[in-house]
Write an enzyme that holds these catalytic residues in place. Sequence first.
Site, PDB file in Angstrom:
ATOM      1  N   HIS A 267      65.643  65.130   2.528  1.00 37.60           N
ATOM      2  CA  HIS A 267      66.383  65.354   3.765  1.00 37.60           C
ATOM      3  C   HIS A 267      65.525  66.078   4.809  1.00 37.60           C
ATOM      4  O   HIS A 267      65.438  65.683   5.965  1.00 37.60           O
ATOM      5  CB  HIS A 267      67.633  66.168   3.411  1.00 37.60           C
ATOM      6  CG  HIS A 267      68.309  66.750   4.587  1.00 37.60           C
ATOM      7  ND1 HIS A 267      68.175  68.070   4.938  1.00 37.60           N
ATOM      8  CD2 HIS A 267      69.085  66.174   5.531  1.00 37.60           C
ATOM      9  CE1 HIS A 267      68.866  68.290   6.029  1.00 37.60           C
ATOM     10  NE2 HIS A 267      69.437  67.161   6.404  1.00 37.60           N
ATOM     11  N   CYS A 648      61.649  66.853  42.135  1.00 38.13           N
ATOM     12  CA  CYS A 648      60.654  67.760  41.557  1.00 38.13           C
ATOM     13  C   CYS A 648      61.282  68.894  40.776  1.00 38.13           C
ATOM     14  O   CYS A 648      60.606  69.815  40.355  1.00 38.13           O
ATOM     15  CB  CYS A 648      59.712  68.286  42.631  1.00 38.13           C
ATOM     16  SG  CYS A 648      60.543  69.244  43.904  1.00 38.13           S
TER      17      CYS A 648
HETATM   18  C1  PEP Z   1      64.036  73.166  42.540  1.00 39.31           C
HETATM   19  O1  PEP Z   1      64.815  73.979  43.023  1.00 39.31           O
HETATM   20  O2  PEP Z   1      64.403  72.191  41.860  1.00 39.31           O
HETATM   21  C2  PEP Z   1      62.579  73.330  42.720  1.00 39.31           C
HETATM   22  C3  PEP Z   1      61.735  72.411  42.281  1.00 39.31           C
HETATM   23  O3  PEP Z   1      62.140  74.490  43.283  1.00 39.31           O
HETATM   24  P1  PEP Z   1      62.036  75.885  42.470  1.00 39.31           P
HETATM   25  O4  PEP Z   1      62.242  75.566  41.030  1.00 39.31           O
HETATM   26  O5  PEP Z   1      60.678  76.407  42.752  1.00 39.31           O
HETATM   27  O6  PEP Z   1      63.121  76.673  43.096  1.00 39.31           O
END
Ligand code: PEP
Length: 696
Positions: A267, A648
């Site tokens: 397992h 991002c």
């Molecule tokens: C976010 O807010 O998604 C971003 C990428 O900026 P930070 O994480 O630097 O606030």
Amino acid sequence: MAQLWGGIAAVFKSWNGKKAISYRRIEQIPDEWGTAVNVQAMVFGNMGDSSATGVAFTRNPATGDNKFYGEWLLNAQGEDVVAGIRTPSPINDDTKNEQNKHLQSMQSLMPATYKELDAIRTKLEKNYHDMLDIEFTIQEKKLWMLQCRVGKRTGTAALNMAIDMLDEKLIDEKTAIMRVEPKQLDELLHPIIDPETEKTARLIVKGLPAGPGAASGAIVFTAEDAVAAARAGKKNILLREETNPEDVEGMRAASGILTARGGMTSHAALVARGWGKCCIVGAGALRVDVKTKQATIVGSDIVLKEGDVITLNGTSGYAYQGSLPMMDASENPRFKRFMTMADKFRTMGVRTNSDTPEDAQVARNFGAEGIGLFRTEHMFYGAGSDKPLFFLRKMILSNTVAERKVALAELYPFVKASIKKTMEVMDGLPVTIRLLDPPLHEFVPQGAEKQAELGKALGLAPEQIRERGEELHESNPMMGHRGVRLGISYPEVTEMQVRAIFESAAELNKAGHKCIPEIMVPVTCDVAELDVTKKIVDAVHADILKRFGLTALEYKYGTMIEIPRAALLADRMAKTAEFFSFGTNDLTQMTFGFSRDDIGSFMNDYLEQKILPADPFQTIDQDGVGQLIKMAVEKGRATKPHLKVGICGEQGGDPASVEFCYKNNLTYVSCSPFRVPIARLAAAQAAIKAGAKAKS
Ligand code: PEP
Ligand code: MG
């Protein structure tokens, strides 16, 4: 009949057992699916020495080698093999290893039945076009197949099998790409123990290499302790006599698993392999005493206590004392071939979030097509940050514009060097540089001692530092004086950063590079903020053109979308912005009203009580935040049809979120360097699912 109905009820009840619930949560299997019961005649592997039972994989599930791989036990039932109670024997020579080579294989003890089983193996693969996990029983020489399903495998095995089966013409390219789960790639990129150090490391015990890569951490003896240690952010190795399904959460929480008993199909081995977790099983010399939380090694004076740090090599099955240095294992030609193949189907771009030339280089090697987020403030943390941080603090503590300008001039060379070096690494690719984002008070030292030190260096009384710190203090800094608002109050701060960007680009272009800077304004909620900031950008741009004698210096000007109001008014934002990048960390925070820094205290309750299906800071909440994204893309493109749109936030490297971004026509996703291959594969798979054809 009573026994039959009792058995059926037991299977249905098992769906709501603790171990099944844990497993479903980890594997994200919905509770409402339920289970089914298959009723079949019983066969017995425990009817003497002409009976046996076993578990096998049509190919090696740890390496992917095209060799029949399995374990068996004479005169036993299936549970004896999978529970790890007895160390099983190898079914053939290919399955032999240090621990089981003295045991008799099925190939030598029951050659005719082995041949029959081997023929079934080939037939099954031809039929299912995949590696299968099979269970069989031999009752008085007669072979019965009990079960067959697609087998769990490590990331390495998934990749190797996909390429082998493609070359064997068992599957086509698209199927090969779909065969590797994006998250599994992580394992291939995982560290291994530095081989030089390993040669001289102190060996504790040898076992079977059940899960790949290496892991080190402090020993814990129970699943609960592993969970507690992981919650406290401590790396730990779960050390057990054997694991059973009740340990599943602890196994998940541990960095690595070491067990005294069990074979490669036990397992612990199966589960760890499925997760790509470093795991060693069947370390026969290990004696574990859970009561005293101690383990000893037969034939050695080593005593392992709770908290002792050890390192596991899950690829060789060796465990060592102490924490050994690791290195990265990414230069794999088959990995590169696989990724190139995936890229033929991918249409959405993949960039990286990188703030240093080193990270940018790693990401570029992993196939990043530019930087989607360069966080300017990161130059003020970590190694080499002393000087720039000093000037930043001086700037923050300035009382007048004139004072601030002096400090900014001192800070300037550091900002420029950091940007320029990273742009140079990304030569020919776009680099999105975000203007300073965090609230300034984060950079003012808190303790009296540190304040006194800074005061001395700046020629200010500690009192003045403390007072300025207090002035800057905010009750709710996440929604305070940060992002674009800093530049609205202090335009000279924006001016300095924009100058650093344009000057770097102009110098690099003059030296023969091709730089494509993209200036990104954070935490905006209205187009007017973008317009005010754009005036500064235009003025600096014109000045740089003049100073460098240029007729043009290409760049883009855009904004993050991380406040719901910006998403709601995306059509207006796009009048000035040439691109959007969804900052889904802040967008999730502000859409849910959950502080991204404080969710640790309640997110587990939300997940356990199934209020939310997943942590929205890890995977995009498609129902809520997703609606804002979808709407902002549509509204933005209604103003500017070719508006470039990316993401991002942390979710940019999460496969489900990548698929969501693809479906909503994002231009690219951007994620941390080590997740770039994951995002590339997830984007290729999303395109294949939508019926994409290979690019030639
Ligand atoms: C976010 O807010 O998604 C971003 C990428 O900026 P930070 O994480 O630097 O606030
Ligand atoms: Mg943000």
